[in-house]
Design a protein around this motif. Structure first.
Motif, PDB file in Angstrom:
ATOM      1  N   GLY A  37      -0.381  75.544  43.531  1.00  0.00           N
ATOM      2  CA  GLY A  37      -0.454  76.432  42.712  1.00  0.00           C
ATOM      3  C   GLY A  37      -1.931  77.326  43.020  1.00  0.00           C
ATOM      4  O   GLY A  37      -2.658  76.959  43.442  1.00  0.00           O
ATOM      5  N   GLU A  38      -1.835  78.725  42.635  1.00  0.00           N
ATOM      6  CA  GLU A  38      -2.788  79.413  42.708  1.00  0.00           C
ATOM      7  C   GLU A  38      -3.776  79.509  41.530  1.00  0.00           C
ATOM      8  O   GLU A  38      -5.090  79.762  41.765  1.00  0.00           O
ATOM      9  N   GLU A  39      -3.365  79.284  40.431  1.00  0.00           N
ATOM     10  CA  GLU A  39      -4.236  79.476  39.242  1.00  0.00           C
ATOM     11  C   GLU A  39      -5.186  78.212  39.253  1.00  0.00           C
ATOM     12  O   GLU A  39      -4.961  76.936  39.670  1.00  0.00           O
ATOM     13  N   ALA A  40      -6.581  78.199  38.657  1.00  0.00           N
ATOM     14  CA  ALA A  40      -7.393  77.122  38.445  1.00  0.00           C
ATOM     15  C   ALA A  40      -7.010  76.239  37.163  1.00  0.00           C
ATOM     16  O   ALA A  40      -7.676  76.523  35.935  1.00  0.00           O
ATOM     17  N   ILE A  41      -5.841  75.585  37.159  1.00  0.00           N
ATOM     18  CA  ILE A  41      -5.438  74.862  36.217  1.00  0.00           C
ATOM     19  C   ILE A  41      -5.037  73.369  36.509  1.00  0.00           C
ATOM     20  O   ILE A  41      -4.997  73.132  37.827  1.00  0.00           O
ATOM     21  N   ALA A  42      -4.841  72.419  35.641  1.00  0.00           N
ATOM     22  CA  ALA A  42      -4.721  71.311  36.022  1.00  0.00           C
ATOM     23  C   ALA A  42      -3.429  70.747  35.131  1.00  0.00           C
ATOM     24  O   ALA A  42      -3.459  71.021  33.864  1.00  0.00           O
ATOM     25  N   LEU A  43      -2.698  69.931  35.710  1.00  0.00           N
ATOM     26  CA  LEU A  43      -1.619  68.977  35.135  1.00  0.00           C
ATOM     27  C   LEU A  43      -2.029  67.709  34.438  1.00  0.00           C
ATOM     28  O   LEU A  43      -2.755  66.980  34.953  1.00  0.00           O
ATOM     29  N   THR A  44      -1.761  67.752  33.052  1.00  0.00           N
ATOM     30  CA  THR A  44      -2.086  66.332  32.578  1.00  0.00           C
ATOM     31  C   THR A  44      -0.609  65.732  31.946  1.00  0.00           C
ATOM     32  O   THR A  44       0.032  66.151  31.320  1.00  0.00           O
ATOM     33  N   PRO A  45      -0.313  64.594  32.870  1.00  0.00           N
ATOM     34  CA  PRO A  45       0.970  63.960  32.489  1.00  0.00           C
ATOM     35  C   PRO A  45       0.987  63.382  30.926  1.00  0.00           C
ATOM     36  O   PRO A  45      -0.092  62.873  30.511  1.00  0.00           O
ATOM     37  N   ARG A  46       2.209  63.344  30.530  1.00  0.00           N
ATOM     38  CA  ARG A  46       2.343  62.907  29.181  1.00  0.00           C
ATOM     39  C   ARG A  46       1.979  61.094  29.251  1.00  0.00           C
ATOM     40  O   ARG A  46       1.275  60.720  28.360  1.00  0.00           O
ATOM     41  N   LYS A  47       2.660  60.446  30.186  1.00  0.00           N
ATOM     42  CA  LYS A  47       2.492  59.155  30.186  1.00  0.00           C
ATOM     43  C   LYS A  47       2.314  58.671  31.694  1.00  0.00           C
ATOM     44  O   LYS A  47       1.059  58.273  31.798  1.00  0.00           O
ATOM     45  N   ARG A  48       3.132  58.988  32.566  1.00  0.00           N
ATOM     46  CA  ARG A  48       3.012  58.467  33.840  1.00  0.00           C
ATOM     47  C   ARG A  48       3.206  59.707  34.859  1.00  0.00           C
ATOM     48  O   ARG A  48       3.804  60.623  34.425  1.00  0.00           O
ATOM     49  N   TYR A  49       2.329  59.479  36.009  1.00  0.00           N
ATOM     50  CA  TYR A  49       2.878  60.512  36.928  1.00  0.00           C
ATOM     51  C   TYR A  49       3.190  59.834  38.160  1.00  0.00           C
ATOM     52  O   TYR A  49       2.394  59.079  38.758  1.00  0.00           O
ATOM     53  N   THR A  95      -5.081  71.919  40.571  1.00  0.00           N
ATOM     54  CA  THR A  95      -4.903  72.720  41.811  1.00  0.00           C
ATOM     55  C   THR A  95      -5.965  72.909  42.611  1.00  0.00           C
ATOM     56  O   THR A  95      -7.256  72.434  42.264  1.00  0.00           O
ATOM     57  N   GLN A  96      -5.902  73.418  44.098  1.00  0.00           N
ATOM     58  CA  GLN A  96      -7.120  73.520  44.726  1.00  0.00           C
ATOM     59  C   GLN A  96      -8.111  74.434  43.791  1.00  0.00           C
ATOM     60  O   GLN A  96      -9.464  74.119  44.034  1.00  0.00           O
ATOM     61  N   SER A  97      -7.774  75.515  43.432  1.00  0.00           N
ATOM     62  CA  SER A  97      -8.751  76.414  42.839  1.00  0.00           C
ATOM     63  C   SER A  97      -9.371  75.938  41.660  1.00  0.00           C
ATOM     64  O   SER A  97     -10.892  75.771  41.456  1.00  0.00           O
ATOM     65  N   CYS A  98      -8.777  74.794  40.805  1.00  0.00           N
ATOM     66  CA  CYS A  98      -9.233  74.244  39.745  1.00  0.00           C
ATOM     67  C   CYS A  98     -10.400  72.982  40.167  1.00  0.00           C
ATOM     68  O   CYS A  98     -11.216  73.024  39.810  1.00  0.00           O
ATOM     69  N   LEU A  99      -9.814  72.202  41.089  1.00  0.00           N
ATOM     70  CA  LEU A  99     -10.798  71.244  41.817  1.00  0.00           C
ATOM     71  C   LEU A  99     -12.190  72.058  42.161  1.00  0.00           C
ATOM     72  O   LEU A  99     -13.243  71.505  41.961  1.00  0.00           O
TER      73      LEU A  99
END
Length: 342
Positions: free
Chosen positions: A251-263, A274-278
């Motif tokens: 992804g291009e946006e500076a965002i992160a996914l937080t899984p509900r339980k497992r990933y 995402t790279q930008s978020c990191l």
């Protein structure tokens, strides 16, 4: 063994007959570098954690190392993908049988590859691929003090021998991994490698100490990644270098996914950036000269089921009808490698 190590072992009971499983324990780096560190606090954590290696829970691994601690070799090669130690002809048939049994005790082998007394061990993770990507992009490790956070069985520590660092400290709070490391360290006996039963949360006990810190596959397992990055920065010398390998999402946006339980079937995953978020996290933590030198989807060739790791792996964690999604429906994992300076 130094006075410092004896002090750290005080209070252990019932291990006298089993300490021979540690055929080689290097001189304690605290005796040389203690003035740079939070010496007392490190000893306190050791006092709490080193008894873990003698607990009943890890007795099979300790027994496996003990069963082969008398084996010796003068040959090893850490310059190529597989860490190779010993030659098959150096073992008698009985010793070869004992050695194979000891190796199988540590299944599943998660990090590798190794070739130990002629026996190839194809681990779940092709850690050599990661090392080959990283090495051309970092400062030479010669005569540097290095931390390997989450060192597991020490694969990267052993590979670092070829680069001639002054000191390498592996941080890994899992006693099974200590014995896996010790199985190999007993043979190659490298006095500049040291395994600590410490977690990344203890890195700030080493203020301004390390020239290079490797934090590989750790960041996304923590609920406060920026706070963790700040601790890592505290442990670097001015001008020191941090190497991050972080699982994330595209992804291009500076965002992160937080899984509900497992990933991808894994628990304990907090934030997948995402790279930008990191890069933003790393900048917010105070680092400079931030450079992402690798950004690719995690490959089925890099993490997979093998004879030495007969477990579900990446293939089983992805949607069989759409390999760009995990089995839970999230974006499939990418890996981002970033270099940054203090």
């Amino acid at each position: 063994m130094t006075d410092t190590m004896v002090d750290a072992m005080n209070g252990w009971e019932g291990e006298e007959m089993e300490r021979e499983a540690i055929a080689f324990w290097p001189p304690d780096y605290l005796d040389e570098f203690g003035s740079l560190l939070n010496y007392v606090a490190i000893l306190e954590v050791r006092g709490d954690r080193q008894p873990w290696i003698w607990s009943d829970r890890v007795q099979p691994y300790r027994a496996a190392v003990q069963s082969v601690y008398e084996l010796k070799t003068e040959w090893f090669d850490v310059s190529e993908a597989a860490i190779r130690v010993g030659k098959a002809h150096e073992l008698t048939p009985k010793q070869a049988e004992q050695w194979m049994a000891a190796l199988k005790t540590f299944c599943p082998w998660k990090k590798g590859p190794f070739e130990l007394f002629g026996i190839p061990i194809d681990a779940e993770w092709r850690s050599d691929l990661k090392w080959e990507r990283i090495l051309p992009h970092i400062q030479p490790l010669a005569q540097r003090k290095v931390a390997d956070i989450g060192c597991h069985n020490g694969y990267f520590m052993f590979r670092m021998i070829h680069e001639n660092p002054e000191l390498v400290i592996g941080f890994e709070p899992v006693a099974k991994h200590f014995w896996n490391f010790q199985l190999i360290q007993n043979l190659i006996q490298q006095p500049n490698l040291y395994f600590e039963l410490l977690g990344v949360e203890h890195i700030d006990l080493y203020p301004n100490v390390f020239d290079t810190i490797f934090c590989l596959g750790i960041l996304y397992h923590h609920a406060d990644p920026i706070g963790l990055l700040r601790k890592l920065r505290e442990a670097l010398e001015p001008g020191g270098e941090l190497i991050i390998d972080c699982q994330g999402i595209p992804g291009e946006e500076a965002i992160a996914l937080t899984p509900r339980k497992r990933y991808a079937q894994a628990k304990g995953i907090w934030f997948l950036p995402t790279q930008s978020c990191l890069e933003t996290w790393i900048a917010r933590a105070g680092f400079t000269d931030i450079h992402c030198f690798y950004a690719e989807p995690l490959s089925l060739a890099e993490q997979r089921r093998t004879a030495w790791a007969d477990i579900d792996s990446l293939k089983e964690f992805l949607n069989p009808n759409d390999l760009t999604r995990t089995i839970e429906g999230y974006p499939a994992p990418w890996r981002y490698y970033v270099r940054a300076s203090k």
